[in-house]
Design an enzyme around this catalytic site. Sequence first.
Site, PDB file in Angstrom:
ATOM      1  N   HIS A  27       2.372 -11.257  -7.531  1.00 29.24           N
ATOM      2  CA  HIS A  27       1.322 -11.803  -6.677  1.00 29.24           C
ATOM      3  C   HIS A  27       1.217 -13.300  -6.931  1.00 29.24           C
ATOM      4  O   HIS A  27       1.122 -13.742  -8.076  1.00 29.24           O
ATOM      5  CB  HIS A  27      -0.013 -11.135  -6.958  1.00 29.24           C
ATOM      6  CG  HIS A  27      -0.031  -9.664  -6.699  1.00 29.24           C
ATOM      7  ND1 HIS A  27       0.281  -9.121  -5.472  1.00 29.24           N
ATOM      8  CD2 HIS A  27      -0.314  -8.602  -7.504  1.00 29.24           C
ATOM      9  CE1 HIS A  27       0.177  -7.801  -5.526  1.00 29.24           C
ATOM     10  NE2 HIS A  27      -0.182  -7.462  -6.752  1.00 29.24           N
ATOM     11  N   SER A 168      -2.402  -3.856  -1.995  1.00 31.32           N
ATOM     12  CA  SER A 168      -1.479  -4.993  -1.943  1.00 31.32           C
ATOM     13  C   SER A 168      -0.187  -4.671  -2.684  1.00 31.32           C
ATOM     14  O   SER A 168       0.905  -5.086  -2.264  1.00 31.32           O
ATOM     15  CB  SER A 168      -2.135  -6.245  -2.533  1.00 31.32           C
ATOM     16  OG  SER A 168      -2.590  -6.008  -3.849  1.00 31.32           O
ATOM     17  N   ASP A 169      -0.284  -3.930  -3.791  1.00 29.75           N
ATOM     18  CA  ASP A 169       0.918  -3.500  -4.516  1.00 29.75           C
ATOM     19  C   ASP A 169       1.768  -2.589  -3.633  1.00 29.75           C
ATOM     20  O   ASP A 169       2.990  -2.747  -3.531  1.00 29.75           O
ATOM     21  CB  ASP A 169       0.535  -2.751  -5.786  1.00 29.75           C
ATOM     22  CG  ASP A 169      -0.194  -3.602  -6.802  1.00 29.75           C
ATOM     23  OD1 ASP A 169      -0.378  -4.809  -6.560  1.00 29.75           O
ATOM     24  OD2 ASP A 169      -0.580  -3.054  -7.849  1.00 29.75           O
ATOM     25  N   ASN A 170       1.103  -1.603  -3.006  1.00 23.61           N
ATOM     26  CA  ASN A 170       1.815  -0.626  -2.190  1.00 23.61           C
ATOM     27  C   ASN A 170       2.437  -1.269  -0.951  1.00 23.61           C
ATOM     28  O   ASN A 170       3.586  -0.974  -0.592  1.00 23.61           O
ATOM     29  CB  ASN A 170       0.860   0.492  -1.762  1.00 23.61           C
ATOM     30  CG  ASN A 170       0.244   1.209  -2.945  1.00 23.61           C
ATOM     31  OD1 ASN A 170       0.808   1.212  -4.042  1.00 23.61           O
ATOM     32  ND2 ASN A 170      -0.913   1.803  -2.747  1.00 23.61           N
TER      33      ASN A 170
END
Length: 392
Positions: A27, A168-170
């Site tokens: 990120h 956001s990770d996925n």
Amino acid sequence: MKAVNDMHELEYGEKPEIVVKAPGRFHLIGEHSCFFKDKTMSMAINLPVYIAITKRDDSSLKFYFQQVNERKKSSLTSLKLKKEDKWANALKAVAYGFTSGGFTIGGMNITVYSEILPSAGFGITTAIKAASAVAIKNLYNLNCSDMELLQVIERGNRRFLKVNNFISDNFAALFSRKGSLIITDFSKNKWDYIPFNFEDKKVFLVDTKVPRINIWDEESLHEPQYALLLGDLREHKSNIYGGWQYIDDVTDINEELAVVSEGVRRKLLSVLYEHHDVLEAREGIEKGDFFKFARSVNHSHETMRDMFNISCPEIDWILKRVNELEPNLDFIRNPVTCGRITGKGFGRCLYAIVRESDVDNFNSKISEFEKIFGFHPAVYQVESSDGVSIVR
């Protein structure tokens, strides 16, 4: 891909029926703002995880992680979270996500192949989940939309692993595009792309190997009253990306946040600043203005360091040297390099974006870091990557 095929066949005596690749990720700005329905800017990177699977005739699940030379096992009829299973819990969580959602799957032999271990961060655990979810979906020809696949991962995270589900990770693992960053808008539960075309720049991820410690529990900030306070500081503007921004009137901000402790106030301010930095960084990228983008990244790190309190002297030392790669004082306002802590914080990982001509000098600074601090960091030069894909 040949390596994972060979390892799977050596381990289980048969070639994999399917192999899926998912990217690592970091990120750039905004990963601590999701609870407040803000935005996160991320880059999927070419540090991939491969998942190879063959079906079994029973309900058993067997897992093999080649790089750590570990084997774990479970069963679809008795999926349990075990502390000692570490990386295998991510695979069990995905299996649970399918079965708890009414999908029918069977036993499997699963191989994990990744040159980067999950403990380093860089989105490796999420990549394991994303790759295995797509592999299982296609192996069993499940009628499962993208939204349902996200729900599979979410059930595994929340119900099985008992951890937060960071969309956001996925999104980064599943939907990224090479040559672009991906921006998650938590208020709309959607993602967007922004082309990242600074061709003379090189991106480095650094695992400093500094031990992570907890200075404070970030989840203590995740209280509804704090979200309401920040919500009152929003103003809707149709000409702003996402349709809103935080107000910039210092008096109004201070009045709104006067009801909380000084420590909480500083951290809520950092969330407010992070949203502004995401918007500014995006605008810089969109206009091809690296100076604007870099100022936002550097400002974000200063906020994480001074107000959110998650940096450490070792990371700050490296990033200071990154910004000194150009000795010309004219570039203080218009930086040609930038960098920031990334991930969970207080120790461990950072990213740096430098000119191609500064790569050797950057590497020499890393060598100097080793001599001064005694840690031996792992440094990866990375590029943006596509999201999950089937490779066999």
